[in-house]
Design a protein around this motif. Structure first.
Motif, PDB file in Angstrom:
ATOM      1  N   THR A   1       0.840  -1.315   0.169  1.00  0.00           N
ATOM      2  CA  THR A   1       0.140  -0.091  -0.037  1.00  0.00           C
ATOM      3  C   THR A   1       0.918   1.230   0.096  1.00  0.00           C
ATOM      4  OG1 THR A   1      -1.484  -1.291   1.311  1.00  0.00           O
ATOM      5  CG2 THR A   1      -2.117   0.953   1.136  1.00  0.00           C
ATOM      6  N   LEU A   2       1.871   1.162   0.759  1.00  0.00           N
ATOM      7  CA  LEU A   2       2.889   2.320   0.803  1.00  0.00           C
ATOM      8  C   LEU A   2       3.350   2.775  -0.569  1.00  0.00           C
ATOM      9  CD1 LEU A   2       4.177   4.657   2.834  1.00  0.00           C
ATOM     10  CD2 LEU A   2       5.946   2.864   2.842  1.00  0.00           C
ATOM     11  N   ALA A   3       3.899   1.575  -1.189  1.00  0.00           N
ATOM     12  CA  ALA A   3       4.348   2.010  -2.562  1.00  0.00           C
ATOM     13  C   ALA A   3       3.482   2.359  -3.620  1.00  0.00           C
ATOM     14  CB  ALA A   3       5.283   0.665  -3.008  1.00  0.00           C
ATOM     15  N   LEU A   4       2.539   2.016  -3.290  1.00  0.00           N
ATOM     16  CA  LEU A   4       1.013   2.287  -4.466  1.00  0.00           C
ATOM     17  C   LEU A   4       0.858   3.744  -4.056  1.00  0.00           C
ATOM     18  CD1 LEU A   4      -1.529  -0.857  -4.042  1.00  0.00           C
ATOM     19  CD2 LEU A   4       0.055   0.049  -6.276  1.00  0.00           C
ATOM     20  N   GLY A   5       0.664   4.181  -2.910  1.00  0.00           N
ATOM     21  CA  GLY A   5       0.451   5.605  -2.420  1.00  0.00           C
ATOM     22  C   GLY A   5       1.575   6.522  -3.112  1.00  0.00           C
ATOM     23  N   LEU A   6       2.929   6.117  -3.037  1.00  0.00           N
ATOM     24  CA  LEU A   6       3.913   6.948  -3.388  1.00  0.00           C
ATOM     25  C   LEU A   6       3.908   6.896  -5.019  1.00  0.00           C
ATOM     26  CD1 LEU A   6       6.473   5.516  -0.891  1.00  0.00           C
ATOM     27  CD2 LEU A   6       5.746   7.773  -0.827  1.00  0.00           C
ATOM     28  N   THR A   7       3.533   5.764  -5.687  1.00  0.00           N
ATOM     29  CA  THR A   7       3.295   5.775  -7.152  1.00  0.00           C
ATOM     30  C   THR A   7       2.424   6.847  -7.514  1.00  0.00           C
ATOM     31  OG1 THR A   7       3.912   3.564  -7.017  1.00  0.00           O
ATOM     32  CG2 THR A   7       3.196   4.059  -9.034  1.00  0.00           C
ATOM     33  N   LYS A   8       1.227   6.845  -6.832  1.00  0.00           N
ATOM     34  CA  LYS A   8      -0.045   7.794  -7.202  1.00  0.00           C
ATOM     35  C   LYS A   8       0.563   9.107  -7.241  1.00  0.00           C
ATOM     36  CE  LYS A   8      -4.672   8.549  -5.681  1.00  0.00           C
ATOM     37  NZ  LYS A   8      -6.008   8.009  -5.240  1.00  0.00           N
ATOM     38  N   GLN A   9       1.521   9.352  -6.088  1.00  0.00           N
ATOM     39  CA  GLN A   9       1.847  10.827  -6.010  1.00  0.00           C
ATOM     40  C   GLN A   9       2.671  11.004  -7.284  1.00  0.00           C
ATOM     41  OE1 GLN A   9       4.124  10.939  -2.565  1.00  0.00           O
ATOM     42  NE2 GLN A   9       2.267  10.424  -1.222  1.00  0.00           N
ATOM     43  N   LEU A  10       3.538  10.264  -7.535  1.00  0.00           N
ATOM     44  CA  LEU A  10       4.406  10.239  -9.013  1.00  0.00           C
ATOM     45  C   LEU A  10       3.671  10.428 -10.095  1.00  0.00           C
ATOM     46  CD1 LEU A  10       7.136   7.776  -7.926  1.00  0.00           C
ATOM     47  CD2 LEU A  10       7.603  10.396  -8.085  1.00  0.00           C
ATOM     48  N   ILE A  11       2.577   9.494 -10.220  1.00  0.00           N
ATOM     49  CA  ILE A  11       1.537   9.924 -11.452  1.00  0.00           C
ATOM     50  C   ILE A  11       0.781  11.360 -11.396  1.00  0.00           C
ATOM     51  CG2 ILE A  11      -0.580   9.051 -12.318  1.00  0.00           C
ATOM     52  CD1 ILE A  11       0.201   6.325 -11.333  1.00  0.00           C
ATOM     53  N   ASN A  12       0.544  11.729 -10.406  1.00  0.00           N
ATOM     54  CA  ASN A  12      -0.127  13.009 -10.097  1.00  0.00           C
ATOM     55  C   ASN A  12       0.828  14.060 -10.618  1.00  0.00           C
ATOM     56  OD1 ASN A  12      -2.576  12.150  -9.264  1.00  0.00           O
ATOM     57  ND2 ASN A  12      -1.868  12.529  -6.807  1.00  0.00           N
ATOM     58  N   THR A  13       2.112  14.060 -10.584  1.00  0.00           N
ATOM     59  CA  THR A  13       3.196  15.058 -10.899  1.00  0.00           C
ATOM     60  C   THR A  13       3.616  14.913 -12.283  1.00  0.00           C
ATOM     61  OG1 THR A  13       5.042  14.089  -9.647  1.00  0.00           O
ATOM     62  CG2 THR A  13       3.959  15.670  -8.749  1.00  0.00           C
ATOM     63  N   ALA A  14       3.430  13.848 -12.849  1.00  0.00           N
ATOM     64  CA  ALA A  14       4.017  13.296 -14.039  1.00  0.00           C
ATOM     65  C   ALA A  14       3.774  14.179 -15.330  1.00  0.00           C
ATOM     66  CB  ALA A  14       3.334  12.041 -14.577  1.00  0.00           C
ATOM     67  N   PHE A  15       2.809  14.992 -15.443  1.00  0.00           N
ATOM     68  CA  PHE A  15       2.583  15.669 -16.665  1.00  0.00           C
ATOM     69  C   PHE A  15       2.812  17.330 -16.260  1.00  0.00           C
ATOM     70  CE2 PHE A  15       0.079  12.122 -17.645  1.00  0.00           C
ATOM     71  CZ  PHE A  15       0.433  11.909 -18.938  1.00  0.00           C
ATOM     72  N   THR A  16       3.159  17.553 -15.182  1.00  0.00           N
ATOM     73  CA  THR A  16       3.480  18.976 -14.775  1.00  0.00           C
ATOM     74  C   THR A  16       5.099  19.328 -14.525  1.00  0.00           C
ATOM     75  OG1 THR A  16       2.615  18.388 -12.505  1.00  0.00           O
ATOM     76  CG2 THR A  16       1.143  19.882 -13.855  1.00  0.00           C
ATOM     77  N   ASN A  17       5.701  18.056 -13.689  1.00  0.00           N
ATOM     78  CA  ASN A  17       7.058  18.269 -13.462  1.00  0.00           C
ATOM     79  C   ASN A  17       7.931  18.150 -14.905  1.00  0.00           C
ATOM     80  OD1 ASN A  17       6.977  18.395 -10.746  1.00  0.00           O
ATOM     81  ND2 ASN A  17       7.479  16.276 -10.108  1.00  0.00           N
ATOM     82  N   THR A  18       9.271  18.653 -14.843  1.00  0.00           N
ATOM     83  CA  THR A  18       9.999  18.497 -15.871  1.00  0.00           C
ATOM     84  C   THR A  18      10.820  17.066 -15.812  1.00  0.00           C
ATOM     85  OG1 THR A  18      11.827  19.256 -14.609  1.00  0.00           O
ATOM     86  CG2 THR A  18      10.733  20.908 -16.071  1.00  0.00           C
ATOM     87  N   PHE A  19      11.278  16.625 -16.709  1.00  0.00           N
ATOM     88  CA  PHE A  19      12.004  15.253 -16.295  1.00  0.00           C
ATOM     89  C   PHE A  19      13.035  15.167 -15.252  1.00  0.00           C
ATOM     90  CE2 PHE A  19      15.036  11.863 -17.982  1.00  0.00           C
ATOM     91  CZ  PHE A  19      14.427  10.653 -17.711  1.00  0.00           C
TER      92      PHE A  19
END
Ligand code: T3D
Length: 258
Positions: A202-220
């Motif tokens: 669950t912890l890793a799923l939540g962290l992955t979701k955070q990364l998906i949330n920033t995927a289109f706004t963060n630079t590489f």
């Protein structure tokens, strides 16, 4: 506040939430917004919960804003801030996976509530309609952000500007949702899927979701840093240690979500 407009129960490690105003296809009025936001906050605070299952009562999933009664016509900006924004933000910010079992039509902001979830499993009989234009409004509740990213600009334009209905199977073909299943098996299949998610790290799923949330706004470069930060947290988790131990011992891992 009407407690009944949004039903909430804990079933083991899964939170089950049902939009419950079937007579108006579960369209939201003010008490329903308040209850929904309250329920999602309660789920976020309960560390024993490892997945959220969201569905609608009756023949529809959600028809968006209750346009028959409630909000006076006109200045909707402030209304959006205090109603739809916390509703979809709450789902995107939850650190547990959210499965949306779309049991029928998802229209207007109701479609965007579904699309704010991590996994959408829809009944084949269900459909998605960005119905805003039919009443002279612009899409809201994140639809102009989420839909183009999911389906590309051409299909998003078709949905958002024409208000065309997209059937569940087409939504799968377009990559807009995860799966479609016959209505008769929706509940069983979506619940089984939520159960599977609840047994994952669950912890890793939540962290992955955070990364998906920033995927289109963060630079590489920003995204690389964000990944490294989250990987440090995941690397210290019990579930990571269990996953590696299970791999070495050639057995199935027993993840506890921490
Ligand atoms: O207003 C603001 O604050 C701005 C923010 C807006 C956010 C939004 O969500 S705007 C978009 C609002 N939603 C819509 O415009 C959708 C309106 N509904 C429909 O277009 C159709 O109902 C559907 C395509 C979703 C489903 O059609 P159908 O034929 O399956 O059902 P129906 O017969 O139209 O609806 C069944 C009942 O639900 C009906 O009531 P009745 O006649 O049986 O007493 C209908 O009036 C009611 N209903 C459906 N949608 C809404 C609604 N009542 C209130 N608000 C609704 N959104």
């Amino acid at each position: 506040m009407s407690q009944d407009s949004v039903l909430f129960e804990r079933r083991g490690q899964i939170a089950r939430v049902t939009l419950n105003r079937p007579e108006v296809l579960n369209s939201f009025n003010r008490p329903m917004f308040e209850r929904f936001v309250e329920v999602v906050a309660e789920i976020a605070a309960d560390r024993s919960l490892r997945a959220l299952y969201l569905t609608g009562a009756g023949r529809g999933f959600c028809a968006g804003q209750d346009i028959a009664g409630g909000v006076p016509l006109g200045d909707y900006g402030a209304h959006m801030e205090e109603s739809w924004h916390p509703t979809v933000r709450g789902l995107r910010n939850l650190d547990i996976p959210v499965v949306c079992a779309v049991n029928g039509v998802a229209a207007g902001a109701g479609a965007n509530v579904a699309l704010a979830c991590d996994f959408v499993i829809a009944a084949e009989e269900a459909s998605f309609i960005q119905a805003f234009i039919n009443i002279g409004l612009v899409p809201d509740s994140g639809g102009t952000s989420i839909v183009p990213r999911l389906v590309g600009t051409a299909r998003a334009t078709q949905m958002l500007m024409l208000g065309e209905k997209v059937a569940a199977r087409q939504a799968v073909d377009w990559g807009m949702i995860y799966r479609s299943v016959p209505l008769a098996s929706l509940e069983a299949e979506a619940w089984a899927f939520a159960t599977r998610l609840a047994a994952m790290p669950t912890l890793a799923l939540g962290l992955t979701k955070q990364l998906i949330n920033t995927a289109f706004t963060n630079t590489f470069a920003q995204q690389l840093s964000a990944e490294a930060e989250r990987q440090t947290i995941a690397g210290r988790s019990q579930d990571h240690h269990e996953g590696v131990a299970a791999f070495r011992e050639k057995r199935k891992p027993a993840f506890e979500g921490k």
